[in-house]
Design an enzyme around this catalytic site. Sequence first.
Site, short mmCIF file in Angstrom:
data_model
loop_
_atom_site.label_atom_id
_atom_site.label_comp_id
_atom_site.label_asym_id
_atom_site.label_seq_id
_atom_site.Cartn_x
_atom_site.Cartn_y
_atom_site.Cartn_z
N ASP A 64 66.28 78.97 60.08
CA ASP A 64 65.78 79.95 59.36
C ASP A 64 66.61 81.54 59.92
OD1 ASP A 64 64.76 81.02 61.71
OD2 ASP A 64 62.68 81.64 60.84
N SER B 20 62.63 82.04 56.06
CA SER B 20 61.25 82.15 56.38
C SER B 20 60.39 82.17 55.87
CB SER B 20 61.22 82.74 57.99
OG SER B 20 59.96 82.07 58.70
#
Length: 375
Positions: A236, A96
Site C-alpha cells: 500500500d 489504502s
Amino acid sequence: MSIIAARTQAQHPASSDRINAPTASLPTGSQEQSGDGHTLDNTGYCLLSLDGGGVRGLSTLYILQSIMKRLNFERKKRGLQPRKPCEIFDLMGGTSTGGLIAIMLGRLEMDVDECIKAYVKLMKQVFEKRENRSFIGVLGRVKPRFSSKALEDAIAQVLRERGIPEDEKFESATEPRCKVFVCTKFQKINKITRLRNYSTPYGSSHSPTIVEAALATSAAPTYFSEASIEGSKFVDGAIGANNPSVQVEEEAADIWCEDSGRIQPLVKCFVSIGTGHPGSRSVSDKGMKTFLQTLAKEASETEDTKEEWLGRWREHSKNGRAFRFNVSHGLENVKLAEYEQEELISDATHGYLGERGTKGDVKTCVENLRTKECR
C-alpha cells in the site's frame, strides 16, 4: 471558445438537472462564461481525496455521509432526485482504506449508506482473526498479522453482492462517469504508482481486476502480504501518499490540462477527507523497530501534506472551493485493525461534525456541490 465552454461541450451535454448557482466570489479568472450560460459553478470539476487509516476509514465515511445527506436534503427541497458521490465528483483518489472506499463509491457506484454497511462488514471479516500473533518470524522475517486471503474473499463478496463478476477489470469497459484511482507502491523500487478505472493516453503497464486493485492499495506491511499483479509485487502507498491530495491534484492536471498543468482554474470543488489526526500512536502501531524512522515520517506526512495542499489551494479555500475535513482528536489511539472501536469512531466523528466550525464548512461545501450539473 472559452476554457469553461470547451470542457462543458466535451463533458456535459445539456441537462435538465440545473440549479441556479448562488452568488459567490470566484477565484481570479474563473468567472469565464460561455454563450450558453455555463460557468465554473455548474460545470467545474469536483475532486475527492481519501486518506488511508485502517478501520478509521469509517470516520471518512461518516463525514462524507454528513455532506451527502445535507446535499440531498437541499436537492429534495428543489424537487430533485438524490445523488450519489459518483454522480457529483468527477475524480476520486484514495490510499489504502481510502482506496477501498474510492473503489466502492466510484467504481462500484455505491451510495454512502451502502458503503458504510459493506465497509463495516468487510473490516470485521478481515480483522476478526489474526493469522500470526507476532509479525516477526523466527528468522527475523516479517509475517503478516492478518490473512490476505480473508481480505480477498471479503472484497470478492462485496462484488458478488453487487452482481459484479469477481474477475472484472478495474478499468471500465466504457468511459466511467466518475474517474477513480488508487495509490499503491511497487515493492521492489519503493515508488508510488496509480491504478485507474479509466484509460489514459500514456497507457498503463498493468491491467488489474477490481479485486487486485483493492488488494494492492490495501497491502500494508506487517498487516497483509504484498499483492501481485501480472508478476509485479505491490504494497500500500501509505508511506508517501497516505494523504493522496497531491496525487489527486496531479492526476486531475494530467487528465484535463496536461500541457499547462494549471488545474485550479477548472476546479469547482476539491474535498480532502482524513481518518482522524494520527497522534503518535500510529508509529508504534506498525511495530517494526527497524522501520521506526520511516514510519515516523508516515505518521506526520498526512498533516504535512495537508499544510502543503492548503498552501497551494489557499484562494480556493478562502472562496469556499477547497475543504479539508479530519477529526482533530479522539481517534489517535484507535489502532488500524481495531474494528471493535466502531462506536468510538462514530462518537468522535459525530462530535467533530457537531462543532460550529465544522458545521459551517459542511454547509459551505454543500452550497458549492449543489450547483453541480449532474451527469
